[in-house]
Design an enzyme around this catalytic site. Structure first.
Site, PDB file in Angstrom:
ATOM      1  N   GLU A  27     -72.274 -68.083 101.441  1.00 31.44           N
ATOM      2  CA  GLU A  27     -71.746 -66.955 102.209  1.00 31.44           C
ATOM      3  C   GLU A  27     -71.204 -67.473 103.534  1.00 31.44           C
ATOM      4  O   GLU A  27     -71.699 -68.477 104.072  1.00 31.44           O
ATOM      5  CB  GLU A  27     -72.853 -65.927 102.455  1.00 31.44           C
ATOM      6  CG  GLU A  27     -72.396 -64.702 103.244  1.00 31.44           C
ATOM      7  CD  GLU A  27     -73.471 -63.631 103.367  1.00 31.44           C
ATOM      8  OE1 GLU A  27     -73.217 -62.617 104.030  1.00 31.44           O
ATOM      9  OE2 GLU A  27     -74.572 -63.826 102.807  1.00 31.44           O
ATOM     10  N   ASN A 172     -71.644 -55.624  97.423  1.00 29.82           N
ATOM     11  CA  ASN A 172     -72.933 -56.263  97.698  1.00 29.82           C
ATOM     12  C   ASN A 172     -73.872 -55.273  98.371  1.00 29.82           C
ATOM     13  O   ASN A 172     -73.501 -54.630  99.359  1.00 29.82           O
ATOM     14  CB  ASN A 172     -72.740 -57.480  98.617  1.00 29.82           C
ATOM     15  CG  ASN A 172     -74.059 -58.091  99.049  1.00 29.82           C
ATOM     16  OD1 ASN A 172     -74.716 -58.771  98.274  1.00 29.82           O
ATOM     17  ND2 ASN A 172     -74.471 -57.836 100.290  1.00 29.82           N
ATOM     18  N   GLU A 173     -75.069 -55.116  97.818  1.00 29.62           N
ATOM     19  CA  GLU A 173     -76.136 -54.316  98.428  1.00 29.62           C
ATOM     20  C   GLU A 173     -75.621 -53.006  99.022  1.00 29.62           C
ATOM     21  O   GLU A 173     -75.896 -52.678 100.182  1.00 29.62           O
ATOM     22  CB  GLU A 173     -76.879 -55.155  99.476  1.00 29.62           C
ATOM     23  CG  GLU A 173     -77.607 -56.342  98.862  1.00 29.62           C
ATOM     24  CD  GLU A 173     -78.430 -57.151  99.857  1.00 29.62           C
ATOM     25  OE1 GLU A 173     -78.377 -56.853 101.070  1.00 29.62           O
ATOM     26  OE2 GLU A 173     -79.123 -58.090  99.421  1.00 29.62           O
ATOM     27  N   GLU A 292     -79.359 -62.913  93.971  1.00 32.89           N
ATOM     28  CA  GLU A 292     -79.956 -63.375  95.230  1.00 32.89           C
ATOM     29  C   GLU A 292     -81.458 -63.456  95.020  1.00 32.89           C
ATOM     30  O   GLU A 292     -82.104 -62.452  94.735  1.00 32.89           O
ATOM     31  CB  GLU A 292     -79.649 -62.437  96.409  1.00 32.89           C
ATOM     32  CG  GLU A 292     -78.245 -62.550  96.953  1.00 32.89           C
ATOM     33  CD  GLU A 292     -78.044 -61.796  98.261  1.00 32.89           C
ATOM     34  OE1 GLU A 292     -79.006 -61.761  99.082  1.00 32.89           O
ATOM     35  OE2 GLU A 292     -76.951 -61.251  98.472  1.00 32.89           O
TER      36      GLU A 292
END
Length: 502
Positions: A27, A172-173, A292
């Site tokens: 990232e 993402n999330e 993750e």
């Protein structure tokens, strides 16, 4: 000495291991990119600015896929800023981590790095501050051959052939209030379905990952999974799971029991996936992407200080956990859990790869391996094949938060072509060794090849560039008698037992 018996019968196959279960994650966060994989001018950098000492350690891990560019970073990622001539790129504020993103490393550079690292790209699209059209534009830039606006833009950047990226994360999330453009479950279900539908019109060969809950303690878990899959089930191929563990209470016995929580988390998510499948009368089985996972707790205070009090730095030291021996045991336990669910978990990404909660660290003087590097290395090298159910008869010990848990946890993988059986085992009893008896008679005449052990008298021992306190030792003495192996699993140890014909 306590006694443990493991019986492994060749007939009880779980599933082939998808090699992508040994994936990782880069990232634009802290020093993962700048000062990690990319540092022009460093003595170890090649002509493209990639640190060759890092590349060497990554290649040893045989990482098949790397998720990019986030993580939280992706929800404010403007991919157009990261491509084209460097002199035309402009810095941008990264709101996820409150740092400065110079955009001197972007999609094109990462594609070059991935090729040198012998890995594939798992690309994430911004469904936080952007949406369907931008995801389609990015896909067209990456995968369409030529003759369109964005494919020709790529070609004008000197990349004639498409990148052929096959694996894509739809955000993402998205359930987290820390996420820019976070969504309700209904909102995410709709935008992910429409994005997935549009992207597969452009390239039907791609695979898509839908965001699951950010972690199992989210207040909407597991309703989030049920509602979002209710909208996008037929357009996506995987559902993501994220989970980190830590020893915040300094209670190692209970810390190493947290892999049981991971087991429960997986079972719950699979139950929801199968409920939605049944509700929709679908013939498709949803698989999981645990994209993750890791230990993360050492650096959280420093992270809060930097992001709140010293914002807008380029590549600050963020999330740089220095891992201990006990953290390596925990990572080993998580790897065993992933392998034992190879029938449904097809992708997993150790988060992350370099400097940021990572197995590899860099300094001016070189790159070095953290304690957690070794269980991941062993699993990636020897965990490819077919998972065989390992029936384990072991004692239990008491914990402060998980009741009585098993002393020994293990997974077995058989590589049929080589006729090699590997057993990964953690003795998480901190005070007693285990006398192990392993019955593998169904495999015929196997011989002991080697035993790799990670063990330390100091649970808090760390590695550094100057000194590697925690590293595996080899034991080639593995006597077999009539298809039965006897050996000892040291207290608090990671063990890799390799058997074969030769």
């Amino acid at each position: 000495m306590r006694k443990t018996k493991i019986t492994i019968d060749k007939a009880y196959r779980v599933a082939p291991v998808d090699k992508r279960i040994f994936g990782s994650f880069i990232e634009h966060l802290g020093r993962a990119v700048y000062g990690g994989i990319y540092e022009p001018g460093h003595p170890a950098a090649d002509k493209d600015g990639f640190r060759q000492d890092v590349l060497e350690l990554v290649r040893k891990l045989r990482v098949p896929v790397v998720r990019y560019p986030g993580g939280n970073f992706v929800s404010n990622f403007f991919w157009e800023d990261s491509v084209g001539p460097l002199k035309e790129r402009q810095p941008r504020l990264d709101l996820a981590w409150r740092t400065l993103e110079p955009n001197t490393f972007g999609l094109g550079e990462f594609a070059k790095w991935a090729k040198k690292a012998d890995t594939e790209i798992m690309m994430a699209v911004n469904l936080g501050t952007r949406g369907v059209a931008d995801a389609c534009n990015l896909l067209e830039y990456c995968n369409h051959p030529s003759g369109t606006k964005y494919s020709e833009l790529r070609r004008s950047h000197g990349v004639e052939e498409p990148y052929h990226i096959k694996l894509w994360c739809l955000g993402n999330e998205m359930d987290g209030d820390w996420q820019l453009g976070s969504k309700t479950m209904e909102e995410y279900g709709r935008i992910s379905a429409e994005t997935g539908k549009a992207m597969k019109l452009i390239d039907p060969s791609i695979e898509l990952v839908s965001c699951g809950s950010s972690f199992k303690d989210m207040p909407t878990f597991p309703q989030w999974e049920a509602v979002t899959l209710g909208e996008n089930y037929e357009y996506v191929d995987y559902l993501s799971l994220h989970q980190y563990y830590g020893n915040e209470k300094n209670d190692t016995v209970d810390y190493l029991a947290q892999s049981d929580d991971m087991e429960e988390f997986i079972h719950t998510v699979l139950s929801v996936c199968d409920y939605v499948k049944a509700k929709k009368r679908s013939k498709k089985t949803m698989h999981l992407s645990f994209d993750e996972w890791n230990v993360w707790f050492h650096s959280k205070a420093e992270e809060e200080d930097i992001t709140k009090n010293s914002p807008w730095q380029k590549a600050p030291h963020l999330l740089e956990d220095h891992y201990t021996f006990e953290d390596a045991l925990m990572v080993g336990l998580m790897l065993i859990t992933l392998l034992n669910h190879a029938d449904r978990i097809k992708i997993a990404c150790l988060a992350q790869l370099v400097n940021v909660i990572a197995p590899i660290m860099t300094e001016e003087g070189g790159a070095w391996c953290q304690t957690i590097y070794y269980p991941f290395l062993h699993a990636s090298l020897y965990g490819r094949g077919t998972v065989i159910k390992a029936v384990t008869d072991t004692k239990t010990h008491a914990t402060s938060g998980h009741g009585a848990v098993s002393d020994v946890v293990c997974a077995a993988v058989y590589e049929e072509e080589k006729e090699e059986l590997t057993v990964f085992a953690v003795n998480r009893n901190l005070s007693e060794d285990q006398e192990l008896t392993m019955d593998v008679r169904s495999f015929g005449e196997l011989k002991g090849m080697e035993k790799l052990v990670l063990v330390s008298d100091d649970l808090k021992a760390e590695n550094s560039l100057a000194e590697e306190k925690v590293k595996p030792v080899r034991d080639k003495e593995l006597p077999m008698d009539g298809g039965v192996l006897r050996t000892v699993l040291k207290k608090a140890s990671w063990n890799v037992i390799r058997l074969g014909r030769r």
